[in-house]
Design an enzyme around this catalytic site. Sequence first.
Site, PDB file in Angstrom:
ATOM      1  N   ASP A  19      23.296  41.537  27.273  1.00  8.00           N
ATOM      2  CA  ASP A  19      24.327  42.515  27.274  1.00  8.00           C
ATOM      3  C   ASP A  19      23.553  43.576  28.080  1.00  8.00           C
ATOM      4  O   ASP A  19      22.506  43.890  27.362  1.00  8.00           O
ATOM      5  CB  ASP A  19      25.172  43.181  26.081  1.00  8.00           C
ATOM      6  CG  ASP A  19      26.587  43.793  26.885  1.00  8.00           C
ATOM      7  OD1 ASP A  19      26.405  44.691  27.304  1.00  8.00           O
ATOM      8  OD2 ASP A  19      26.673  43.811  25.350  1.00  8.00           O
ATOM      9  N   ASN A  33      33.731  49.357  40.804  1.00  2.00           N
ATOM     10  CA  ASN A  33      34.924  49.556  42.047  1.00  2.00           C
ATOM     11  C   ASN A  33      34.379  50.068  43.087  1.00  2.00           C
ATOM     12  O   ASN A  33      33.978  51.507  43.028  1.00  2.00           O
ATOM     13  CB  ASN A  33      35.694  48.791  41.464  1.00  2.00           C
ATOM     14  CG  ASN A  33      36.503  49.913  40.486  1.00  2.00           C
ATOM     15  OD1 ASN A  33      36.521  50.629  40.506  1.00  2.00           O
ATOM     16  ND2 ASN A  33      36.385  49.704  39.422  1.00  2.00           N
ATOM     17  N   GLY A  41      34.734  43.140  32.911  1.00  2.00           N
ATOM     18  CA  GLY A  41      33.187  42.902  33.411  1.00  2.00           C
ATOM     19  C   GLY A  41      32.443  43.666  32.609  1.00  2.00           C
ATOM     20  O   GLY A  41      32.610  44.766  31.686  1.00  2.00           O
ATOM     21  N   VAL A  42      31.170  43.420  33.537  1.00  2.00           N
ATOM     22  CA  VAL A  42      29.878  44.414  33.550  1.00  2.00           C
ATOM     23  C   VAL A  42      30.425  45.857  33.564  1.00  2.00           C
ATOM     24  O   VAL A  42      30.180  46.763  32.844  1.00  2.00           O
ATOM     25  CB  VAL A  42      28.928  43.939  33.986  1.00  2.00           C
ATOM     26  CG1 VAL A  42      28.854  44.296  35.459  1.00  2.00           C
ATOM     27  CG2 VAL A  42      27.564  44.268  33.225  1.00  2.00           C
ATOM     28  N   ASP A  43      30.934  46.353  34.027  1.00  3.93           N
ATOM     29  CA  ASP A  43      31.636  47.900  34.502  1.00  3.93           C
ATOM     30  C   ASP A  43      32.079  48.625  32.552  1.00  3.93           C
ATOM     31  O   ASP A  43      32.027  49.351  32.531  1.00  3.93           O
ATOM     32  CB  ASP A  43      33.352  47.577  35.904  1.00  3.93           C
ATOM     33  CG  ASP A  43      32.825  48.933  36.357  1.00  3.93           C
ATOM     34  OD1 ASP A  43      32.668  50.183  35.630  1.00  3.93           O
ATOM     35  OD2 ASP A  43      34.278  48.852  37.736  1.00  3.93           O
ATOM     36  N   SER A 133      28.700  41.019  42.190  1.00  4.93           N
ATOM     37  CA  SER A 133      29.691  40.331  42.388  1.00  4.93           C
ATOM     38  C   SER A 133      29.945  39.226  41.620  1.00  4.93           C
ATOM     39  O   SER A 133      30.991  38.277  42.232  1.00  4.93           O
ATOM     40  CB  SER A 133      29.339  40.021  44.103  1.00  4.93           C
ATOM     41  OG  SER A 133      29.756  41.009  44.957  1.00  4.93           O
ATOM     42  N   GLY A 135      31.195  37.898  38.966  1.00  4.98           N
ATOM     43  CA  GLY A 135      31.893  37.802  38.466  1.00  4.98           C
ATOM     44  C   GLY A 135      33.598  37.961  39.103  1.00  4.98           C
ATOM     45  O   GLY A 135      33.427  37.140  40.034  1.00  4.98           O
ATOM     46  N   TYR A 137      34.175  39.933  41.396  1.00  5.81           N
ATOM     47  CA  TYR A 137      34.165  39.360  42.924  1.00  5.81           C
ATOM     48  C   TYR A 137      34.275  37.822  43.700  1.00  5.81           C
ATOM     49  O   TYR A 137      34.206  37.857  44.640  1.00  5.81           O
ATOM     50  CB  TYR A 137      33.337  40.260  43.619  1.00  5.81           C
ATOM     51  CG  TYR A 137      33.963  42.189  43.931  1.00  5.81           C
ATOM     52  CD1 TYR A 137      35.346  41.710  42.687  1.00  5.81           C
ATOM     53  CD2 TYR A 137      33.227  43.006  44.137  1.00  5.81           C
ATOM     54  CE1 TYR A 137      35.911  43.454  41.979  1.00  5.81           C
ATOM     55  CE2 TYR A 137      33.688  43.897  43.788  1.00  5.81           C
ATOM     56  CZ  TYR A 137      34.880  44.870  43.354  1.00  5.81           C
ATOM     57  OH  TYR A 137      35.373  45.427  43.679  1.00  5.81           O
TER      58      TYR A 137
HETATM   59  P1  ADP Z   1      31.668  41.826  39.448  1.00  6.59           P
HETATM   60  O1  ADP Z   1      33.193  42.514  39.569  1.00  6.59           O
HETATM   61  O2  ADP Z   1      30.782  42.504  40.755  1.00  6.59           O
HETATM   62  O3  ADP Z   1      32.278  40.486  40.295  1.00  6.59           O
HETATM   63  P2  ADP Z   1      32.101  41.404  37.144  1.00  6.59           P
HETATM   64  O4  ADP Z   1      31.406  42.740  36.111  1.00  6.59           O
HETATM   65  O5  ADP Z   1      33.055  40.716  37.025  1.00  6.59           O
HETATM   66  O6  ADP Z   1      31.495  42.494  38.363  1.00  6.59           O
HETATM   67  O7  ADP Z   1      30.876  39.866  36.804  1.00  6.59           O
HETATM   68  C1  ADP Z   1      28.926  40.302  37.496  1.00  6.59           C
HETATM   69  C2  ADP Z   1      28.385  39.794  37.037  1.00  6.59           C
HETATM   70  O8  ADP Z   1      28.014  40.477  35.407  1.00  6.59           O
HETATM   71  C3  ADP Z   1      28.554  38.088  36.059  1.00  6.59           C
HETATM   72  O9  ADP Z   1      27.240  37.041  35.884  1.00  6.59           O
HETATM   73  C4  ADP Z   1      29.324  38.547  34.726  1.00  6.59           C
HETATM   74  O10 ADP Z   1      28.633  37.587  33.802  1.00  6.59           O
HETATM   75  C5  ADP Z   1      28.297  39.325  33.997  1.00  6.59           C
HETATM   76  N1  ADP Z   1      28.286  40.012  32.849  1.00  6.59           N
HETATM   77  C6  ADP Z   1      29.549  40.458  32.682  1.00  6.59           C
HETATM   78  N2  ADP Z   1      29.692  41.359  31.383  1.00  6.59           N
HETATM   79  C7  ADP Z   1      28.111  42.179  31.450  1.00  6.59           C
HETATM   80  C8  ADP Z   1      27.335  42.593  29.979  1.00  6.59           C
HETATM   81  N3  ADP Z   1      28.105  43.067  29.603  1.00  6.59           N
HETATM   82  N4  ADP Z   1      26.218  42.616  30.825  1.00  6.59           N
HETATM   83  C9  ADP Z   1      25.347  41.513  31.829  1.00  6.59           C
HETATM   84  N5  ADP Z   1      26.055  41.360  32.195  1.00  6.59           N
HETATM   85  C10 ADP Z   1      27.454  40.950  31.918  1.00  6.59           C
END
Ligand code: ADP
Length: 186
Positions: A19, A33, A41-43, A133, A135, A137
């Site tokens: 994480d 975004n 997601g990560v955001d 991008s 996840g 996206y």
């Molecule tokens: P996007 O909208 O840019 O695609 P996402 O957050 O949906 O962003 O996904 C981007 C990447 O971050 C994916 O590979 C997802 O598995 C990963 N991800 C999601 N949560 C976390 C986290 N807490 N730490 C690290 N990576 C993460």
Amino acid sequence: MPSTQVQWNNCTVEVWQGDITTLAVDAIVNAANPWLAGGGGVDGAIHRRGGPVILQECQAIIRQRGNKPLEAGEAVITTGGQLPARYVIHTVGPVYREWTPQQAAERLAACYRNSLALLRQQGLRSIAFPGISTGAYGYPPEEACPIAVRTVREQLLTHNACDRLIFCTFSERDYQLYSLELTRQN
Ligand code: ADP
């Protein structure tokens, strides 16, 4: 967890699985975004763990820009709120299906380039990137990964950009993908 590690221009570049919100680096990168409004997601993880200050700073940035959203490839910086990281660099990745593959690749590379440029401008020396991008996206990780690694390598060789750079992967599959690519491009 054994980690893959290479040295590019005095910067230790490593692949790590876990994480990103737990990393005590100068800056973590958020796959944001265009309105910097938070989301999933990560955001979502970054805003949850960092607290409301980050969103307030994001809103101030959007206001300063005349209420204009960020373009894919742009990057801005806020503090890290309650995160172990000191700063968050918010970059907007391309939505894969909205661009030609060539355009998407250029925008994705711009995310990594512009994030590293901000890091340098702020005098920061360590950074962790998620798979921008790849996840919600919809960018296929096996296409995004070589672009991420190539862009970072080019930037590090051109500028003495930082001392430590982490590719933070979430899944075991992405961990393997990035480890292989780092070795391949070394
Ligand atoms: P996007 O909208 O840019 O695609 P996402 O957050 O949906 O962003 O996904 C981007 C990447 O971050 C994916 O590979 C997802 O598995 C990963 N991800 C999601 N949560 C976390 C986290 N807490 N730490 C690290 N990576 C993460």
